[in-house]
Design a protein around this motif. Structure first.
Motif, PDB file in Angstrom:
ATOM      1  N   UNK A   1     121.940  14.538  61.705  1.00 11.49           N
ATOM      2  CA  UNK A   1     122.475  13.483  62.582  1.00 11.49           C
ATOM      3  C   UNK A   1     123.495  12.720  61.773  1.00 11.49           C
ATOM      4  N   UNK A   2     124.750  12.807  62.167  1.00  8.21           N
ATOM      5  CA  UNK A   2     125.760  12.086  61.405  1.00  8.21           C
ATOM      6  C   UNK A   2     126.924  11.717  62.301  1.00  8.21           C
ATOM      7  N   UNK A   3     127.666  10.719  61.846  1.00  8.97           N
ATOM      8  CA  UNK A   3     128.812  10.251  62.590  1.00  8.97           C
ATOM      9  C   UNK A   3     129.945  11.263  62.445  1.00  8.97           C
TER      10      UNK A   3
ATOM     11  N   UNK B   1     133.717  11.157  62.754  1.00  6.52           N
ATOM     12  CA  UNK B   1     134.871  10.268  62.933  1.00  6.52           C
ATOM     13  C   UNK B   1     136.000  10.877  63.752  1.00  6.52           C
ATOM     14  N   UNK B   2     136.377  12.128  63.487  1.00  8.11           N
ATOM     15  CA  UNK B   2     137.487  12.686  64.281  1.00  8.11           C
ATOM     16  C   UNK B   2     137.170  12.697  65.773  1.00  8.11           C
TER      17      UNK B   2
ATOM     18  N   UNK C   1     137.349   9.102  67.083  1.00  2.26           N
ATOM     19  CA  UNK C   1     138.714   8.615  67.265  1.00  2.26           C
ATOM     20  C   UNK C   1     139.294   9.076  68.595  1.00  2.26           C
TER      21      UNK C   1
ATOM     22  N   UNK D   1     135.022  18.698  65.805  1.00  2.45           N
ATOM     23  CA  UNK D   1     133.791  18.790  65.018  1.00  2.45           C
ATOM     24  C   UNK D   1     133.527  20.205  64.511  1.00  2.45           C
ATOM     25  N   UNK D   2     134.354  21.164  64.912  1.00  2.00           N
ATOM     26  CA  UNK D   2     134.159  22.538  64.455  1.00  2.00           C
ATOM     27  C   UNK D   2     132.886  23.165  64.981  1.00  2.00           C
TER      28      UNK D   2
END
Lengths: 321, 321
Positions: free
Chosen positions: A31-33, A35-36, A39, A274-275
């Motif tokens: 679980x992580x933020x 950023x791209x 945005x 996020x790929x």
């Protein structure tokens, strides 16, 4: 009936007690933020990734609990594909006989994996609701356990362990967006948040093309629909379960419907920013933000990437610019 | 110099002590068997996924340790892109001034993220070795900390925590395939396995187009190369570090070189069979199995998916049938 202020079929003590019964390969997911992605969406986005396990969806959390309660017996379920894979995996490791009933229109990649995992696969010439009927008939005639997604508490409690992990992460969020299908994930995760993080808004997201449970939640009565029109095969039901609706009425702060083009746009954003390769159901949260950016602007949003079992040819078509 | 039978610069006690200093978002990454991939490779394949974090590579494990040791100072590193992102993330959260020096030929997606994460990015008109020289010059002239990947123990110890997790997973494996670049991941993970799971074969994998450290390991002396010819930008060095080679000579059971077409085929298999977008360096392990299937036939193979920062247009071209 544990928590006095969240009266549902679910119970936090049972959920906590269930967790150690689940194979660790399904637990402690990232679980992580991102950023791209945030945005592009105008908010902070935390991604809970449920796809890096042997069945590439969160469903193993629940099927582990189901098979734990079965002693050498057989089990049958209807599935759009993910529950069937998970049950085949969990049951197969314990030598159980697993039968999965699915629509012959289900995603081929999912059906192929169910077979590869050693389950008996029976296809019905209709949609998921017909598969449910056929699974129930098999259970009755063979005298074996019928696993009913979202109705059977193990499926809700398994999904609820995602909620425990979200809270324990220590990463703060204001709202969680949960894909709404049968309702196990929404009620399970929602229950935990309502008890342990009551300030978090619990928003369910369903395709406008498969809106039965959302419409039922809004009307506070069971509404069934005649047809399904969505690529989000994992959440495509027409006949909500009364017990699940009752729980959802207690748990959900909101239930929103999103358009198909938003689901596709969500898949594309998850791919590009996020790929991640995800199945349509996993993009519902992002789709909800895309459709109502003002609502989420500047907020901290958690979304659960619930599965990645997708036909790659279709995925390529969807995400291509 | 802890372990008497694995004499390197690394120490298991230090590695264990380092782990709590790392932000949990980089820890406890998924490790699970991927049956569809294993079927295609003729062995059992366990995938350790290091990409579901804010910088989409394992490098955050090391940079967290680096910034933990810096008190309000500045830091500079050379990077092909992943270390720079990780240092920007770790340093940015602590208010440190971070400068990253990279080749102007580095992957644009990586450079863009380094900037987005708030680091000062300086590009050199040459390859990664020139970036290393320039970073050292900046550190000397500005009197700030120079972070040198693989030479600085934090980078090895951070990567080594992957090894702890592999052992703690309880999932058995016979051989681990580790991408070999500067050597931090190979020596770090390898050290832990040699101490805690000495039966596991530690195999390093490097592109044949960037073979300097592998050739050095084979010849047991430093060998530098003149050119780089690989798409695996994350492991493309020409001048091995003597201290790292010394450690690698103790740790590695083998070091193999793989062709570019095998790296591409590995990326394609990870995409098609595991639903993973990976950067070329992350496909080196699969490439090694593809090039020598008899060696791995029927064995339990662990491979570390070390990064997913890849240009999507290039990825699409590589994985297209």
């Amino acid at each position: 009936m544990g928590c006095p202020w969240v009266m549902t079929r679910l119970d936090l003590d049972r959920i906590c007690a269930a967790r150690p019964l689940i194979n660790p390969v399904f637990l402690g997911t990232p679980f992580s933020m991102c950023e791209p992605l945030g945005e592009r969406l105008g908010c902070e986005v935390g991604v809970k990734l449920e796809t890096a396990n042997p069945v590439r969806s969160f469903k193993g959390r629940g099927t582990e609990l189901v098979v734990e309660g079965l002693a050498g017996a057989s089990v049958v379920c209807a599935s759009a594909g993910n529950l069937g894979q998970a049950l085949a995996w969990s049951g197969g490791r314990r030598g159980l006989g697993v039968t999965v009933v699915a629509s012959r229109f289900a995603t081929p990649a999912k059906l192929e994996r169910i077979r590869a995992l050693g389950a008996r696969l029976e296809l019905v010439d209709g949609d998921h609701e017909l598969a449910r009927e056929r699974a129930a008939a098999i259970a009755a005639s063979d005298g074996i356990r019928l696993l009913e997604d979202s109705l059977d508490l193990e499926t809700c409690e398994g999904a609820a362990t995602i909620g425990l992990e979200l809270v324990e992460s220590g990463i703060p969020f204001d709202v969680v967006l949960i894909a709404l299908g049968g309702g196990a994930m929404a009620t399970g995760v929602g229950q935990v948040l309502k008890e342990l993080a009551p300030g978090v808004e619990v928003v369910c997201v369903q395709p406008a093309g498969a809106p039965a449970l959302t419409l039922s939640w809004r009307e506070r009565r069971l509404i069934t629909t005649e047809t399904i029109e969505t690529i989000a095969d994992g959440v495509a039901g027409r006949r909500p379960i009364p017990e699940v609706l009752a729980d959802l009425l207690v748990i959900a702060d909101d239930a929103v419907l999103v358009r198909e083009e938003s689901i596709v746009a969500g898949m594309r954003l998850l791919f590009e920013q996020a790929g991640l390769i995800v199945e349509p159901s996993a993009a519902l949260g992002v789709a909800a933000v895309l459709e109502d950016p003002d609502r989420f602007a500047g907020r901290r949003v958690a979304t659960i990437i619930c599965g990645s079992n997708v036909d790659l040819t279709a995925h390529r078509r969807w995400v291509s610019p």
